[in-house]
Design an enzyme around this catalytic site. Structure first.
Site, PDB file in Angstrom:
ATOM      1  N   SER A 194      17.072  12.003   5.739  1.00 21.22           N
ATOM      2  CA  SER A 194      15.816  12.519   5.185  1.00 21.22           C
ATOM      3  C   SER A 194      14.625  12.324   6.116  1.00 21.22           C
ATOM      4  CB  SER A 194      15.521  11.871   3.839  1.00 21.22           C
ATOM      5  OG  SER A 194      15.364  10.476   3.994  1.00 21.22           O
ATOM      6  N   ASP A 435       6.774   4.475  -1.976  1.00 25.42           N
ATOM      7  CA  ASP A 435       7.688   4.905  -0.921  1.00 25.42           C
ATOM      8  C   ASP A 435       7.052   4.526   0.422  1.00 25.42           C
ATOM      9  OD1 ASP A 435       9.084   6.246   1.058  1.00 25.42           O
ATOM     10  OD2 ASP A 435       9.192   8.152  -0.014  1.00 25.42           O
ATOM     11  N   HIS A 438       9.453   7.158   3.905  1.00 23.58           N
ATOM     12  CA  HIS A 438       9.175   8.510   4.403  1.00 23.58           C
ATOM     13  C   HIS A 438       7.714   8.602   4.872  1.00 23.58           C
ATOM     14  CE1 HIS A 438      12.638   8.833   1.610  1.00 23.58           C
ATOM     15  NE2 HIS A 438      13.097   9.554   2.609  1.00 23.58           N
TER      16      HIS A 438
END
Ligand SMILES: *[C@@H]1O[C@H](CO)[C@@H](O)[C@H](O)[C@H]1NC(C)=O
Ligand SMILES: *[C@@H]1O[C@H](CO)[C@@H](O)[C@H](O)[C@H]1NC(C)=O
Ligand SMILES: *[C@@H]1O[C@H](CO)[C@@H](O)[C@H](O)[C@H]1NC(C)=O
Ligand SMILES: *[C@@H]1O[C@H](CO)[C@@H](O)[C@H](O)[C@H]1NC(C)=O
Ligand SMILES: *[C@@H]1O[C@H](CO)[C@@H](O)[C@H](O)[C@H]1NC(C)=O
Length: 456
Positions: A194, A435, A438
Site C-alpha cells: 500500500s 494512521d 501511510h
C-alpha cells in the site's frame, strides 16, 4: 479484531506496534475498493461504498500475450496457488534451504561507480509554499480516500508545502510534460504494497492533468490496475504484490491477515505480469514486520511449512526477485528501481523522549539531521543494500527512508476514511486509531516521484 486490540493495548509497546500494523492492514483489507480509483464513468468517490468488494475480474485480458512466459528458475510446475484458505498441514523450523544460494552476478558486477556527484537522498526539507504542492488534492480524480487528508478534515495543510533540498545540488524541477515524454510508448509499473500504491496514486495525480480526459482511462481496481494515456501510448500501472513472491496475501482484497504463507521459490505469477514493463518500481517491507512467516516450498507434497522470522523470509524473497532481475533486465532497455522502507511514526517518544502518543497532532518535520526511528530496521536495510549491490547497474535504489523519517507531520492520522466503525472510546482518543504509516497526498510520496524523475 477490535476487541483484541483493546485487550492488549496496555501490553508491551512492541506488541502494540505490531498490532497497530495488523490493524492497519486489516483496514487495508477493506480498503479494497480504493475509493477514488475508479473508471472515469463510475460515480464520484463521495458515493463509493468502501464496503463493496470488487471481484477480481481483470486478469490481464488483451494486455498480455496468452502464451506463458519463459520458464523461471528451477521451478518447472507452477506451485499450488495460495489464497486465504491455504493451510499448512504442519509447521517445522526453517531448514536453511535456499532457492537461489547466490544471486547471479550482473555482467558488470562489482562496486557500482557513483553515477552522480551529489547524493540526492541526503538533504533537508524547506518550507516552500510557492513551489509545492505540485497539484491540488481536489483536482486529482484518482485520489484515494485513505490519503485525502484535507477532504477528511485536516485543516493544518503545512504538510503539503515542503520541498526536498539535497545538500550540494538542486533537484531538476518536476515537469509533467517532460515526464510524459520519457514515458511515451512505455509502461511504468509500480509493484508492491500500500505504500507503493500511495506512490503510484501520487504519480497519477502528478501526471493526469497533462492528459485530456477523453485520452485517459483506468481499469477497475484489482491486483493490476492500469492507467492509460492514449495520446502518449503509455501506461502507469500498479501491481499488488506485498511480499514480492507468491503468497496468501496476493489478492488485494480477499486475503487472510493472521498468517503469512508464501512460496519462497516462486515469483512467476507476478513476474509474468511485470516483465513487460519498461520501468519498474518495487517496494516491500512492512508486511514482513508482523512476526514469523510460513514457507511452503513449491515441491512440498504434504503441506509441511517451515517457519522463519520476517527478515529471513524477506531475504529469501529478495533473492528470488533479484534472480529475476539478474536474468531478465538489460539496463539499456529496462529500468528497475527499488524503494527502501517507508518509515512509520507510531511512538512520539522516539523524537520527543518521555512523551506519549504518536504522529497525531504533528505539524512540522523533525529537524534533527540523521533522525532514525526504531521501526526502520537497519539489518533489513543492510540486507537490501547487499542484494541490490550484487545487481550492479540493473537496479537503482530510491533511498527514501532517511528523508521520510523527518516527516512525522506527513501521515493521515485520523484524517482519512476508516472502514471499521470507531466506538466512542476510540473517538475520544484520536491517537488510538491514527494512521502513522501511510502518507497524505499531496505530500511525501510526491517527492519520492520527483526523485524518480531525476533518474529517468
Ligand atoms: C506562504 O506562507 C507564508 C508564510 O507562512 C504566508 O505569509 C503566505 O501567505 C503563504 N502564501 C501562500 C500562497 O499560501
Ligand atoms: C504502443 O506502445 C507499445 C509498447 O508499450 C508498442 O508495442 C506499440 O507499437 C505502440 N503503439 C503505437 C501505435 O505506437
Ligand atoms: C495434509 O495431509 C493429508 C494427510 O495427512 C493429505 O491428505 C493432504 O493432502 C495434506 N494437505 C496438503 C495441502 O498437502
Ligand atoms: C539508505 O540510506 C541510509 C542512510 O540514510 C543508509 O544507511 C543505507 O545503507 C542506504 N540503503 C541503501 C540500500 O542504499
Ligand atoms: C470490513 O468490512 C466488513 C463489511 O464488508 C465488516 O463486516 C468488517 O467488520 C470490516 N472489518 C474491518 C476491520 O474494518
Amino acid at each position: 479484531m477490535h476487541q483484541r486490540w483493546q485487550k492488549r493495548k496496555s501490553q508491551l509497546p512492541l506488541i502494540a506496534i505490531l498490532l497497530f500494523i495488523f490493524v492497519a492492514f486489516t483496514i487495508l483489507y477493506n480498503e479494497s475498493n480504493i475509493p477514488g480509483i475508479h473508471h472515469r464513468n463510475s460515480p464520484p468517490s463521495g458515493v463509493d461504498g468502501g464496503e463493496v468488494r470488487p471481484r477480481s475480474t481483470f486478469h490481464g485480458g488483451d494486455f498480455f500475450s496468452p502464451t506463458p512466459p519463459q520458464s523461471f528458475g528451477s521451478v518447472r510446475n507452477p506451485p499450488v496457488r495460495l489464497d486465504k484458505h491455504a493451510i499448512c498441514n504442519s509447521t517445522v523450523k526453517y531448514s536453511g534451504r535456499r532457492a537461489f544460494p547466490a544471486v547471479r552476478r550482473a555482467a558488470e558486477s562489482g562496486v557500482r561507480p557513483p553515477d552522480r556527484k551529489c547524493d540526492l537522498f541526503s538533504g533537508k526539507w524547506i518550507f516552500d509554499n510557492k513551489s509545492h504542492p505540485l497539484y491540488e488534492e481536489s483536482q486529482c480524480p484518482y485520489m484515494s480516500d485513505q490519503l485525502a487528508c484535507h477532504k477528511h478534515g485536516r485543516h493544518d495543510l503545512g504538510y503539503q508545502f515542503w520541498k526536498w533540498q539535497p545538500h550540494g545540488c538542486n533537484l531538476k524541477r518536476w515537469n509533467s510534460v517532460e515526464m510524459w515524454e520519457k514515458l511515451r510508448g512505455k509502461r511504468l509499473m509500480f509493484v508492491g504494497d500500500s505504500l507503493n500504491r500511495g506512490q503510484w496514486i501520487s504519480m497519477l495525480c502528478l501526471l493526469q492533468a497533462a492528459i485530456p480526459s477523453d485520452q485517459r482511462s483506468i481499469t477497475p481496481n484489482s491486483e493490476l490496475t492500469i492507467f492509460r494515456a492514449e495520446n502518449y501510448n503509455a501506461t502507469v500501472e500498479f501491481l499488488w504484490a506485498p511480499l514480492l513472491v507468491e503468497s496468501n496475501s496476493d489478492d488485494p482484497v480477499d486475503h487472510r491477515l493472521s498468517e503469512r504463507i508464501l512460496h519462497p521459490d516462486a515469483v512467476r505469477r507476478h513476474s509474468s505480469r511485470w516483465q513487460h514493463a519498461d520501468i519498474l518500481v518495487f517496494n516491500s517491507y512492512l508486511w514482513w514486520r508482523q512476526g514469523p512467516v510460513k514457507l511452503l516450498w513449491s515441491d512440498e507434497q504434504n503441506g509441511v511449512c517451515e517457519e522463519i522470522g520476517g527478515q529471513g523470509g524477506m531475504e529469501l524473497a529478495m533473492e528470488v526477485w533479484a534472480d529475476w532481475v539478474a536474468g531478465n533486465v538489460d539496463p539499456s532497455k529496462k529500468k528497475v528501481f527499488f524503494v527502501t522502507m517507508s518509515p512509520t511514526h507510531m511512538s512520539k517518544d522516539e523524537w520527543e523522549p518521555g512523551s506519549r502518543g504518536n504522529c497525531y497532532g504533528e505539524k512540522e518535520p523533525i529537524e534533527d539531521e540523521g533522525y532514525w526511528g526504531r521501526d526502520s530496521d537497519m539489518p533489513t536495510m543492510r540486507m537490501v543494500g547487499e542484494v541490490l549491490r550484487q545487481l550492479g547497474s540493473k537496479v537503482t535504489v530510491l533511498n527514501i527512508t532517511q528523508l521520510s523519517e523527518y516527516r512525522k507531520d506527513g501521515h493521515p492520522t485520523i484524517y482519512r476514511k476508516f472502514w471499521e466503525t470507531l466506538g466512542p472510546e476510540k473517538l475520544a482518543d484520536p491517537a488510538s486509531y491514527s494512521d502513522c504509516i501511510h502518507w497524505c497526498l499531496p505530500g511525501v510520496p510526491d517527492v519520492w516521484n520527483e526523485l524518480l524523475f531525476q533518474f529517468l
